[in-house]
Write a protein that holds these residues in place. Sequence first.
Motif, PDB file in Angstrom:
ATOM      1  N   GLN A 153       0.829  -1.209   0.000  1.00  0.00           N
ATOM      2  CA  GLN A 153       0.000   0.000   0.000  1.00  0.00           C
ATOM      3  C   GLN A 153       0.864   1.259   0.000  1.00  0.00           C
ATOM      4  O   GLN A 153       0.509   2.273  -0.616  1.00  0.00           O
ATOM      5  N   ARG A 154       2.025   1.201   0.638  1.00  0.00           N
ATOM      6  CA  ARG A 154       2.948   2.339   0.617  1.00  0.00           C
ATOM      7  C   ARG A 154       3.491   2.569  -0.797  1.00  0.00           C
ATOM      8  O   ARG A 154       3.654   3.719  -1.227  1.00  0.00           O
ATOM      9  N   VAL A 155       3.778   1.487  -1.512  1.00  0.00           N
ATOM     10  CA  VAL A 155       4.203   1.620  -2.913  1.00  0.00           C
ATOM     11  C   VAL A 155       3.074   2.250  -3.724  1.00  0.00           C
ATOM     12  O   VAL A 155       3.300   3.141  -4.561  1.00  0.00           O
ATOM     13  N   ALA A 156       1.844   1.786  -3.482  1.00  0.00           N
ATOM     14  CA  ALA A 156       0.688   2.331  -4.201  1.00  0.00           C
ATOM     15  C   ALA A 156       0.517   3.826  -3.916  1.00  0.00           C
ATOM     16  O   ALA A 156       0.158   4.610  -4.804  1.00  0.00           O
ATOM     17  N   ILE A 157       0.774   4.234  -2.675  1.00  0.00           N
ATOM     18  CA  ILE A 157       0.682   5.660  -2.318  1.00  0.00           C
ATOM     19  C   ILE A 157       1.766   6.451  -3.047  1.00  0.00           C
ATOM     20  O   ILE A 157       1.510   7.518  -3.611  1.00  0.00           O
ATOM     21  N   ALA A 158       2.988   5.910  -3.057  1.00  0.00           N
ATOM     22  CA  ALA A 158       4.087   6.583  -3.769  1.00  0.00           C
ATOM     23  C   ALA A 158       3.757   6.722  -5.252  1.00  0.00           C
ATOM     24  O   ALA A 158       3.992   7.773  -5.860  1.00  0.00           O
ATOM     25  N   ARG A 159       3.186   5.662  -5.830  1.00  0.00           N
ATOM     26  CA  ARG A 159       2.809   5.705  -7.251  1.00  0.00           C
ATOM     27  C   ARG A 159       1.732   6.769  -7.492  1.00  0.00           C
ATOM     28  O   ARG A 159       1.773   7.498  -8.490  1.00  0.00           O
ATOM     29  N   ALA A 160       0.771   6.861  -6.572  1.00  0.00           N
ATOM     30  CA  ALA A 160      -0.305   7.847  -6.724  1.00  0.00           C
ATOM     31  C   ALA A 160       0.225   9.277  -6.647  1.00  0.00           C
ATOM     32  O   ALA A 160      -0.377  10.202  -7.202  1.00  0.00           O
TER      33      ALA A 160
END
Length: 339
Positions: A153-160
Amino acid sequence: MEEKEAMIQLRGVCKRFPQKKDTIEVLHNIDLDIYKGEIFGIIGLSGAGKSTLVRCINLLERPTTGQVFLDGVELTSLGEKELRAQRHSMGMIFQQFHLLMQKTALENVMFPMKISGVPKAKAQERAKELLELVGLSERMLSYPAQLSGGQKQRVAIARALATEPKVLLCDEATSALDPNTTAGVLSLLKDINERLGITIIVITHEMSVIQKICSRVAILDGGDIAEIGSVEEIFRSPKTQVGRELVFHDGEKKEAYVGHVPYCYRTVFKGDSANEPILGNMMIEYGAPVNILSGNTRNIKGGVFGQMILQFPEDAEVRGKMIQYLRDRKVEVEEVEYV
């Protein structure tokens, strides 16, 4: 008093889905302002229309009628090319992460920049900065299968965040995570909001999530906004049945006190009173017991709130004196009825 500037505005938004024999209206005439830099919550029970509403905000679903504005730009009047450009201003994170399994964390964060035509070296530098921001600088070469749910989810936040959005839409972003991991992700979102000034919209069915990081909340019920206000206002005194349902029972065993309970009151203790033996002193003073049906303590934006559902004595005079005793000590008391 300085007037707040809206980042997202919805005016008369309706969404209907045609069926074989009729049409289902999922959203009814929604009017909503979400201010720049705030963390805004949208909450509702299952089927309330939350996910449809968030998809109308970024126009993944076009409203049947009504207007959607992003920072003053009317999205509903744009063609597809212009709309795609505006969508770069809205990042989105989901419950199931949606990472590319064959790409590393670094490559996942670089992906939206690659699509936007950002040079590889610049995209890589930006992705490294974002992974450091979310606490994953040591895992940038790991693949999703090698990461925990919270790390994904942290990767997904960084991607967003890769396209430098003005708004971050979080659709049930912590629903698949355990409580400890959820707390870490929510803390990260709050930190991002404070550091970068990004407007964050949190869509959830859990009031505990709203209470941890949001400043205001809208409660959605059957496609309508049932009530809207500060998180503290809604928690202290929900005005609708669905509001009470979400506030009273979030994370509690509802069946423990649902039913015909006479002389049943909800009490809310704020700040210092949450740590004082007010109930004990009250029972000693009036020589009568109260039955504690449920209770919890919550932290809302740094303030401590205690909530209890109490059954008071049958004697009307004693009951009245007890309730006044609590109100004199700044405890909110509201009669509640469950059937």
